[in-house]
Structure formats: C-alpha cells, structure tokens
Design a protein around this motif. Structure first.
Motif, PDB file in Angstrom:
ATOM      1  N   VAL A   1       0.839  -1.201   0.000  1.00 16.67           N
ATOM      2  CA  VAL A   1       0.000   0.000   0.000  1.00 16.67           C
ATOM      3  C   VAL A   1       0.869   1.243   0.000  1.00 16.67           C
ATOM      4  O   VAL A   1       0.626   2.211  -0.737  1.00 16.67           O
ATOM      5  CB  VAL A   1      -0.936   0.007   1.233  1.00 16.67           C
ATOM      6  CG1 VAL A   1      -1.650   1.354   1.354  1.00 16.67           C
ATOM      7  CG2 VAL A   1      -1.950  -1.125   1.141  1.00 16.67           C
ATOM      8  N   ARG A   2       1.918   1.246   0.825  1.00 15.95           N
ATOM      9  CA  ARG A   2       2.795   2.412   0.939  1.00 15.95           C
ATOM     10  C   ARG A   2       3.534   2.688  -0.365  1.00 15.95           C
ATOM     11  O   ARG A   2       3.757   3.850  -0.726  1.00 15.95           O
ATOM     12  CB  ARG A   2       3.803   2.174   2.073  1.00 15.95           C
ATOM     13  CG  ARG A   2       4.730   3.362   2.328  1.00 15.95           C
ATOM     14  CD  ARG A   2       5.654   3.074   3.490  1.00 15.95           C
ATOM     15  NE  ARG A   2       6.478   1.889   3.244  1.00 15.95           N
ATOM     16  CZ  ARG A   2       7.320   1.365   4.142  1.00 15.95           C
ATOM     17  NH1 ARG A   2       7.392   1.899   5.354  1.00 15.95           N
ATOM     18  NH2 ARG A   2       8.039   0.316   3.839  1.00 15.95           N
ATOM     19  N   ASN A   3       3.865   1.640  -1.098  1.00 14.80           N
ATOM     20  CA  ASN A   3       4.673   1.821  -2.310  1.00 14.80           C
ATOM     21  C   ASN A   3       3.846   1.894  -3.589  1.00 14.80           C
ATOM     22  O   ASN A   3       4.392   2.173  -4.661  1.00 14.80           O
ATOM     23  CB  ASN A   3       5.676   0.666  -2.432  1.00 14.80           C
ATOM     24  CG  ASN A   3       6.645   0.613  -1.256  1.00 14.80           C
ATOM     25  OD1 ASN A   3       7.043   1.668  -0.735  1.00 14.80           O
ATOM     26  ND2 ASN A   3       7.035  -0.591  -0.854  1.00 14.80           N
ATOM     27  N   ALA A   4       2.532   1.633  -3.497  1.00 14.63           N
ATOM     28  CA  ALA A   4       1.710   1.584  -4.711  1.00 14.63           C
ATOM     29  C   ALA A   4       1.109   2.955  -5.010  1.00 14.63           C
ATOM     30  O   ALA A   4       0.996   3.822  -4.139  1.00 14.63           O
ATOM     31  CB  ALA A   4       0.596   0.550  -4.535  1.00 14.63           C
ATOM     32  N   ASP A   5       0.703   3.130  -6.278  1.00 18.02           N
ATOM     33  CA  ASP A   5      -0.001   4.363  -6.620  1.00 18.02           C
ATOM     34  C   ASP A   5      -1.457   4.243  -6.170  1.00 18.02           C
ATOM     35  O   ASP A   5      -1.913   3.203  -5.727  1.00 18.02           O
ATOM     36  CB  ASP A   5       0.096   4.636  -8.122  1.00 18.02           C
ATOM     37  CG  ASP A   5      -0.398   3.458  -8.952  1.00 18.02           C
ATOM     38  OD1 ASP A   5      -1.432   2.857  -8.572  1.00 18.02           O
ATOM     39  OD2 ASP A   5       0.252   3.117  -9.963  1.00 18.02           O
TER      40      ASP A   5
END
Length: 230
Positions: free
Chosen positions: A57-61
């Motif tokens: 979640v933190r790294n996704a757009d």
C-alpha cells in the motif's frame, strides 16, 4: 493367595493411575506444541502477510493502494478469527458469554453443523446451579472430548446429548448409532483418558457401553459441590 491377589491388584491400580497421569502430561505437552505451531505457522504467517500488504500500500499508486488495503483488512479479519479460535481452545470464552448450558448447546451446534451427523441436545436445570469456573471448564472439556470422539471415530448418522441435574448430581448421557468399539482398546487412547482424568478430578464416575456396529452409550455422573438455586 488372596493377599497376593490383592497385592497384584493394588500394584495394577497404581500402575494404571501413573499411566493416566503420564497420559495427561503427554497430552498437555502435545497441546503446548500444537499451540506453539499454531502461533508460529498460523498467526505468524498471517501477520507477515498483513505487513507485506501494508508495505505494498505504501509503495503503490492510488489506483492499486485501495486494492492492497482491502486485502490487508481481509487478512486482519482472518487473523482476528484465528486468535479467537486459539483463545477459545485455551479458555472457552463462550462460558463467560452464555453460561454453561447455552455454551454447551452452542458447542454441539457449531460442531455438528459442519458434519453429516444429526444430533439432539437437551439440558435441564444446569443454569440453576452455581459452579465455579474450573468445574465449568472441566465439564465443557468433557463434552467437547465426547463430541470429538463421535466426529472423528464413530461414523454415526445420529447422536444424542442429554444433560440433567439433580440437587446432588450432574448426569451426562451421550449416545450414537455408529460403529462402536472395543472398550479395552479405546481406553488406551488419549481421548478416553482425557475424559476419565477430568471426571476423576471432579470425583465423578464414567460408564461406557459400546457394541460393534450398534453404537455407543457413555454415562457420566458428576457430584455437585455447590449451592442449588431455588
């Protein structure tokens, strides 16, 4: 000759008692190992999966983060259910929530709803007596073990549980129409020993009648050492 026979019987009784104690200790150790395995393999892996999803979640757009967040929430729900299951195995919270009578009814309903065995359950006056939490747990575990034996071994299509109380006794009758068993062999298993040990701790008695291909009847009588409510 009589003195020698009494001596042999006494030695056998002591040997049987030590065997039961050893079986109980072995069973407790198996439960500890099972709990450790459940915590490591079950909860550990599930929490790791939640951690990985949150990192995604933190790294996704934005278009993908909501999807990963939903998956993380679903995993958290599964983890909570797993914790509840493990906790109930250790201390049956259903007793605190519903009391012994309704707790036993729920135990039967939940167990047999997932099987093809038709069951009947009746309970009379159990909520009218005051039992301490230790005795309630022992009785709950006795019924739980009886249920497990039917589900795992009986191959029955019908089962019946009757629990009744008098002013000095709790009586449990469990019957099924399954394949039956050789009682001499059955006493060697942990399931029967777990029942016998708990009944003995409650100063009760057990009678087992089983006929091959005709079913099994188990009678448990437990003295009530408590106040009976009017």
């Amino acid at each position: 000759d009589m003195a020698e026979q009494l001596s042999i019987q006494s030695e056998q009784i002591q040997k049987d008692k030590l065997n039961r104690i050893s079986t109980m200790i072995d069973t407790l150790e198996m439960e500890r190992k099972r709990l450790s395995r459940d915590l490591h393999d079950g909860l550990g892996q599930m929490l790791l999966a939640v951690k990985m999803k949150l990192e995604q979640v933190r790294n996704a757009d934005k278009s993908k983060s909501d999807f990963f967040l939903d998956e993380a929430l679903e995993l958290l729900i599964q983890t909570i259910n797993e914790i509840r299951s493990i906790s109930n195995d250790l201390t049956p919270t259903v007793l605190e929530m519903f009391g012994l009578a309704d707790g036993l009814k729920k135990l039967c309903r939940d167990a047999f709803n997932n099987s093809e065995i038709s069951f009947q359950f009746s309970c009379n006056n159990l909520n009218k007596i005051n039992l301490d939490s230790k005795r309630q747990i022992y009785i709950f575990r006795i019924v739980q073990e009886l249920i497990n034996n039917i589900l795992k071994h009986s191959k029955a299509s019908e089962a019946n549980f009757e629990i009744s109380t008098e002013k000095s006794m709790i009586s449990i009758l469990v019957s099924d129409n399954g394949k039956g068993f050789d009682t001499d062999i059955a006493y060697e298993g942990n399931g029967i020993h777990n029942i016998l040990d708990r009944v003995e701790l409650l100063k009760g008695k057990v009678l087992i009648n089983s006929i091959k291909n005709k079913g099994t009847n188990i009678f448990v009588n437990l003295p009530i050492e408590s106040t009976y409510e009017n």
